[in-house]
Enzyme design. Structure first.
Site, PDB file in Angstrom:
ATOM      1  N   GLU A   1     -16.693  19.494   2.654  1.00 15.85           N
ATOM      2  CA  GLU A   1     -15.797  20.108   1.677  1.00 15.85           C
ATOM      3  C   GLU A   1     -16.362  20.006   0.263  1.00 15.85           C
ATOM      4  O   GLU A   1     -16.300  20.971  -0.515  1.00 15.85           O
ATOM      5  CB  GLU A   1     -14.421  19.451   1.776  1.00 15.85           C
TER       6      GLU A   1
ATOM      7  N   ASP B   1      -6.490   2.655   8.105  1.00 12.65           N
ATOM      8  CA  ASP B   1      -7.944   2.513   8.176  1.00 12.65           C
ATOM      9  C   ASP B   1      -8.402   1.070   8.321  1.00 12.65           C
ATOM     10  O   ASP B   1      -9.541   0.822   8.717  1.00 12.65           O
ATOM     11  CB  ASP B   1      -8.589   3.083   6.907  1.00 12.65           C
TER      12      ASP B   1
ATOM     13  N   GLY C   1       0.810  -1.217   0.000  1.00  6.29           N
ATOM     14  CA  GLY C   1       0.000   0.000   0.000  1.00  6.29           C
ATOM     15  C   GLY C   1       0.836   1.258   0.000  1.00  6.29           C
ATOM     16  O   GLY C   1       1.663   1.463   0.898  1.00  6.29           O
TER      17      GLY C   1
ATOM     18  N   GLY D   1      -0.382   4.332   0.329  1.00  4.18           N
ATOM     19  CA  GLY D   1      -1.121   5.432   0.940  1.00  4.18           C
ATOM     20  C   GLY D   1      -0.294   6.102   2.029  1.00  4.18           C
ATOM     21  O   GLY D   1       0.925   5.922   2.113  1.00  4.18           O
ATOM     22  N   PHE D   2      -0.944   6.841   2.900  1.00  7.26           N
ATOM     23  CA  PHE D   2      -0.222   7.591   3.926  1.00  7.26           C
ATOM     24  C   PHE D   2       0.567   6.687   4.861  1.00  7.26           C
ATOM     25  O   PHE D   2       1.722   6.957   5.174  1.00  7.26           O
ATOM     26  CB  PHE D   2      -1.200   8.456   4.734  1.00  7.26           C
ATOM     27  N   GLY D   3      -0.048   5.586   5.319  1.00  9.29           N
ATOM     28  CA  GLY D   3       0.636   4.692   6.243  1.00  9.29           C
ATOM     29  C   GLY D   3       1.815   3.995   5.609  1.00  9.29           C
ATOM     30  O   GLY D   3       2.928   3.982   6.148  1.00  9.29           O
TER      31      GLY D   3
ATOM     32  N   ALA E   1      -5.865  10.554   7.944  1.00 11.22           N
ATOM     33  CA  ALA E   1      -4.477  10.469   7.497  1.00 11.22           C
ATOM     34  C   ALA E   1      -3.466  10.577   8.639  1.00 11.22           C
ATOM     35  O   ALA E   1      -2.482   9.823   8.650  1.00 11.22           O
ATOM     36  CB  ALA E   1      -4.211  11.543   6.442  1.00 11.22           C
TER      37      ALA E   1
END
Length: 446
Positions: free
Chosen positions: A178, A316, A13, A15-17, A334
């Site tokens: 948003e 997540d 992954g 993503g952020f992690g 995040a």
């Protein structure tokens, strides 16, 4: 171990992690392999700006190979992890193209599979009510929003025109707020002088939330200020309402007294609740770890799986238990994933020194949500502010966390231009044959 005796770390992954885990190991005496089915990292907090034309895709995406191009111990592979061979310590991968499946051995595995939106048992709604959690969906939403205005310009029947100009956003969390605010700015500001046959402000923007206030992770006063700011932008918050049906031509909304209203609409955007990646359930079945209703696998205080201290799971897709076996209250945002990624990297290095890593502890630095141009709310360790000061704080935080000086500069220029001209440079309707084609858009400006 590799032939040279170096410890092998596989990260699933980008993503952020996962990104933070690789970043923390980029100078360590280990060999790191990052596997992701996309060749880029999406800065998800700005995906809604891609969906509303405020930013282009290349300004919110960063090629993974470019990020780690200077770090010789990091290898990036584009493919989808399909199975975990925990006993032989190997990840089975389905690659892109015509190459056959292959396996990547590891000594330590870090899984950061993320999550996707949950449609609460109505998976058929997914084709009609798109989300903006992925780049592909953000681009599809952008095309859908802009096409709705174009269709309304050509429509001569007033009832059908109103349907084209009615936008329904489901979910009153940060993403929903948003999105609704950005659509309000599009209709009431950016596009107002560009059409000749219709008034872009003549439609409706509905923000549907099941509970009695927006932004439930913020203090009530900030939630109220956010609702008032949205109303100023032409958004109608429907609090205490639930969407009970969605189709190609509208939604059915039910209030707290079970009264239903049919709302004709051609654009529905989903931002209500998430479920963990399927990797969480795979790991739970393989290790016997509990999986909760949201599909998250339970991990120990050091983010490892039961019986497999060499496997970390984060972001997540996990529910972190404390020393007493009780779930910690961590949001799927995040900052949590980033801190867990940094922790996993430190834990690997700590173990290589022959030491025991301390349990993971999350440091809550607060919440910030933007509503529109010069409108935001912020709750930073008890310091609560709204309006223009909160918006400046939001800008600073997001610029700080963007990857690379070039991207920071590009986004700052884009935002400055938009602020002073009220324009949006990313308002291009792109047509694709399928989602896979959208996934291969050029993000290689770097």
């Amino acid at each position: 171990m590799t032939r040279n005796g170096r410890h092998r770390v596989v990260v699933i992954g980008g993503g952020f992690g996962g990104l933070q885990a690789v970043h923390g190991l980029r100078r360590a005496d280990v060999d790191v392999t990052l596997i992701d089915k996309r060749n880029f990292h999406l800065f998800q907090p700005l995906s809604y700006q891609v969906a509303t034309g405020a930013l282009s895709a290349v300004e919110a995406c960063f090629p993974l190979r470019w990020i780690f191009r200077r770090h010789k111990n990091v290898r990036v592979l584009m493919g989808e992890a399909t199975d975990f061979g925990l006993e032989e310590r190997a990840v089975h991968v389905e690659p892109v193209g015509d190459a056959g499946p292959f396996s990547v051995p590891y000594d330590t595995l870090i899984v950061a599979g993320g999550s996707h939106y949950a449609y609460f048992g109505h998976d058929d709604w997914q084709e009609v009510a798109r989300e903006v959690k992925s780049l592909e969906s953000a681009l599809a939403v952008r095309a859908q929003i802009l096409s709705a205005f174009e269709a309304a310009e050509l429509e001569t029947d007033e009832e059908r025109r109103r349907a084209w100009l009615t936008f329904v956003v489901v979910g009153g969390g940060p993403t929903g707020v948003e999105m609704a605010g950005q659509i309000g700015e599009l209709a009431g500001d950016t596009l107002r002088r560009e059409f000749r046959s219709m008034d872009t402000t003549g439609g409706r923007i509905l923000l549907v939330e099941t509970v009695d206030r927006l932004l439930t992770t913020f203090p009530p006063k900030l939630s109220d200020k956010a609702a008032r700011s949205l109303e100023h932008l032409g958004v109608t918050p429907l609090l205490g309402h639930t969407v009970v049906d969605i189709d190609d031509h509208g939604v059915t909304i039910e209030d707290s007294e079970h009264r239903q209203e049919r709302v004709p609409s051609r654009t529905v955007i989903w931002a209500a609740g998430v479920t963990a990646s399927s990797m969480a359930r795979q790991l739970g079945e393989a290790t016997g770890a509990e999986v909760d209703r949201a599909g998250r696998v339970s991990v120990a205080p050091d983010l490892t799986l039961p019986g497999h201290p060499e496997v970390f799971a984060l972001g997540d897709m996990v529910r972190v238990l404390d020393e007493h076996g009780k779930p910690q209250e961590l949001l799927g945002v995040a900052p949590v994933a980033m801190q867990q990624g940094r922790y996993a990297a430190k834990a690997v290095k700590t173990r290589l020194r022959g030491e025991v890593a301390k349990p993971f502890r999350y440091r809550d630095k607060g919440n910030v949500a933007t509503i529109g141009r010069a409108r935001a709310v912020a709750d930073i360790k008890g310091f609560r502010v709204s309006g223009f000061p909160a918006w400046l704080l939001w800008l600073g935080i997001h610029i700080f966390y963007l990857i690379g000086f070039q991207n920071r500069l590009l986004v700052m220029i884009r935002w400055s231009f938009s602020f002073f001209t009220h324009g949006r440079g990313g308002r291009v309707i792109e047509e694709f044959e399928d989602a896979d084609e959208r996934a291969t858009i050029a993000v290689g400006r770097h």
